[in-house]
Design an enzyme around this catalytic site. Structure first.
Site, PDB file in Angstrom:
ATOM      1  N   THR A 257      27.268 -11.066  11.170  1.00 12.73           N
ATOM      2  CA  THR A 257      27.106 -11.423   9.764  1.00 12.73           C
ATOM      3  C   THR A 257      26.253 -10.375   9.064  1.00 12.73           C
ATOM      4  O   THR A 257      25.359  -9.776   9.651  1.00 12.73           O
ATOM      5  CB  THR A 257      26.454 -12.813   9.623  1.00 12.73           C
ATOM      6  OG1 THR A 257      25.166 -12.817  10.261  1.00 12.73           O
ATOM      7  CG2 THR A 257      27.325 -13.880  10.271  1.00 12.73           C
TER       8      THR A 257
ATOM      9  N   GLY B 197      23.834 -16.936   7.064  1.00 11.60           N
ATOM     10  CA  GLY B 197      24.547 -16.584   8.290  1.00 11.60           C
ATOM     11  C   GLY B 197      24.811 -17.794   9.168  1.00 11.60           C
ATOM     12  O   GLY B 197      25.874 -17.910   9.796  1.00 11.60           O
ATOM     13  N   ASP B 198      23.849 -18.715   9.230  1.00 11.73           N
ATOM     14  CA  ASP B 198      24.029 -19.942  10.000  1.00 11.73           C
ATOM     15  C   ASP B 198      25.152 -20.781   9.396  1.00 11.73           C
ATOM     16  O   ASP B 198      25.971 -21.363  10.107  1.00 11.73           O
ATOM     17  CB  ASP B 198      22.736 -20.762  10.010  1.00 11.73           C
ATOM     18  CG  ASP B 198      21.536 -19.966  10.496  1.00 11.73           C
ATOM     19  OD1 ASP B 198      21.731 -19.038  11.300  1.00 11.73           O
ATOM     20  OD2 ASP B 198      20.410 -20.274  10.055  1.00 11.73           O
TER      21      ASP B 198
END
Length: 319
Positions: A221, A255-256
Site C-alpha cells: 500500500t 492501508g488497514d
C-alpha cells in the site's frame, strides 16, 4: 468469517486541533476515542462492509478493559486474552487547517509466555471456522520476533489461510513462513527489500523479491493506492491501482482499510481487477473521516469506478 489478531492493541484518542503548533496551548474542537491497533482497524472496516469478523489478541489492565468495551460498543465481536500488563494508549492530534497529523504511541505491555500459550489455544479454536486469519501490527515486549512466523506455520499445517501486515524482523520472518498474503506499506516494504521504491520497476522488483521470500501474494500500500502481485492458477499478475485525488481529513489506517476491502472483495468472489478497485476505493474513502477503519460504505461503489487499474506487465504463463 475473518479472524483478526492484534498483539499490541491500543486505546486511540484522536483530537482535532485547528492551527496546531508545538509548544502552545490549544483547545480541541473535537475528540474521538476508539479501540485501535492494525488488526482492530481491519476488523472495524470489515464489520462496516458486513463481513463476519472476530477480533482477538492481547488486552491488559484498565486500558485493556476500555479497549474491549469500545469494541463491544461498536458491535465488533471480540475475544481477547486478558494479560497482566497494561495495554498501551495512543494520542493523536489532527490539524484540519494544514492536514497534519501528530501521533504519540506508548510501547505497550510486557507479555508472559503463559499468556501467549493461551492466545495460541484461542487461535486454534477461532481459526477452525475462519476463511482467513489476519495478523496485523507490532509485537509487544516479551514476544519473540518469530511469533507471527510460528503462528502462520502452525495455522498453515491446519489448512488455514493467513494474512500478514507488520514491519521489521517480524515481517521478514513471517514472510518466510509462506502466508497467503503479505501486505506491508511502502516504508515497510522498503525495509524488507533493502532499497527505496521510486518507480514501477522498483515496485515490481519489490513485489517479486517479497514473493521469493515466501509470500504467495503481495500487496504494497502507498499514499495513492497500491501495487500488487497475485498468483492466479498458473499465472502471476502484477497491478498498480490508483485512487482519485480526495481532500483527505486523515490518512491514518487507510492501508488497514484497503486491506479489509480486498479481503471482503475476495470473499465476494470478485475478479482481481474488481477486488483491487473496491479495495483502493475503500481505503480512499476512509481518509474522509477521523478514526481508522471508519467510512461510509455507500461511498465505496461510487468511487470504485474512478480507480485506475494498470497491469504492470503482460500476463504470462509460468511453469
Amino acid at each position: 468469517m475473518i479472524v483478526t489478531v492484534t498483539m499490541n492493541a491500543a486505546l486511540d484518542r484522536t483530537l482535532t486541533v485547528p492551527n496546531f503548533r508545538s509548544g502552545y496551548q490549544h483547545r480541541a474542537s473535537g475528540g474521538l476515542t476508539l479501540a485501535g491497533g492494525k488488526g482492530i482497524n481491519v476488523a472495524r472496516a470489515l464489520k462496516r462492509m458486513g463481513v463476519p469478523v472476530v477480533a482477538t489478541g492481547l488486552a491488559g489492565g484498565r486500558t485493556g478493559t476500555l479497549i474491549v468495551e469500545e469494541l463491544t460498543a461498536e458491535a465488533i465481536l471480540n475475544d481477547f486474552v486478558r494479560i497482566g500488563g497494561e495495554s498501551r494508549t495512543s494520542t493523536a492530534v489532527v490539524d484540519t487547517t494544514t492536514g497534519s497529523y501528530t501521533e504519540i504511541n506508548e510501547w505497550g505491555p510486557h507479555v508472559e509466555p503463559a499468556e501467549l500459550e493461551i492466545l495460541l489455544e484461542k487461535l486454534h479454536y477461532l481459526a477452525n471456522r475462519a476463511d482467513y486469519v489476519v495478523f496485523a501490527g507490532s509485537l509487544p515486549r516479551g514476544v519473540a520476533t518469530d511469533f507471527y512466523a510460528e503462528a502462520i506455520r502452525d495455522l498453515k499445517r491446519r489448512g488455514i489461510q493467513t494474512v500478514l501486515d507488520s514491519e521489521g524482523e517480524p515481517l521478514r520472518l513471517g514472510t518466510e513462513a509462506e502466508p497467503f498474503l503479505v501486505s506491508p506499506n511502502q516504508p515497510e516494504a522498503e525495509g524488507l527489500v533493502g532499497q527505496e521504491l521510486n518507480d514501477d520497476e522498483d515496485f515490481m522488483m519489490a513485489l517479486d523479491a517479497i514473493a521469493e521470500r515466501g509470500a504467495q501474494n503481495v500487496l504494497i500500500t502507498e499514499e495513492s493506492g497500491c501495487v500488487a502481485r497475485f498468483r492466479e492458477e498458473r499465472r502471476t499478475r502484477r497491478f498498480r491501482a490508483r485512487a482519485p485525488r480526495l481532500e483527505a481529513l486523515s490518512a491514518v489506517g487507510a492501508g488497514d482499510t484497503l486491506l479489509a476491502g480486498l479481503i471482503a472483495a475476495w470473499l465476494d468472489g470478485r475478479t482481481m481487477e474488481e477486488a483491487l478497485r473496491s479495495a483502493v476505493a475503500t481505503g480512499a474513502v476512509s481518509t474522509l473521516q477521523v478514526g481508522a477503519g471508519r467510512f461510509e460504505p455507500r461511498d465505496v461503489s461510487r468511487l470504485a469506478a474512478q480507480v485506475q487499474i494498470e497491469e504492470l506487465e503482460p500476463v504470462a504463463a509460468e511453469g
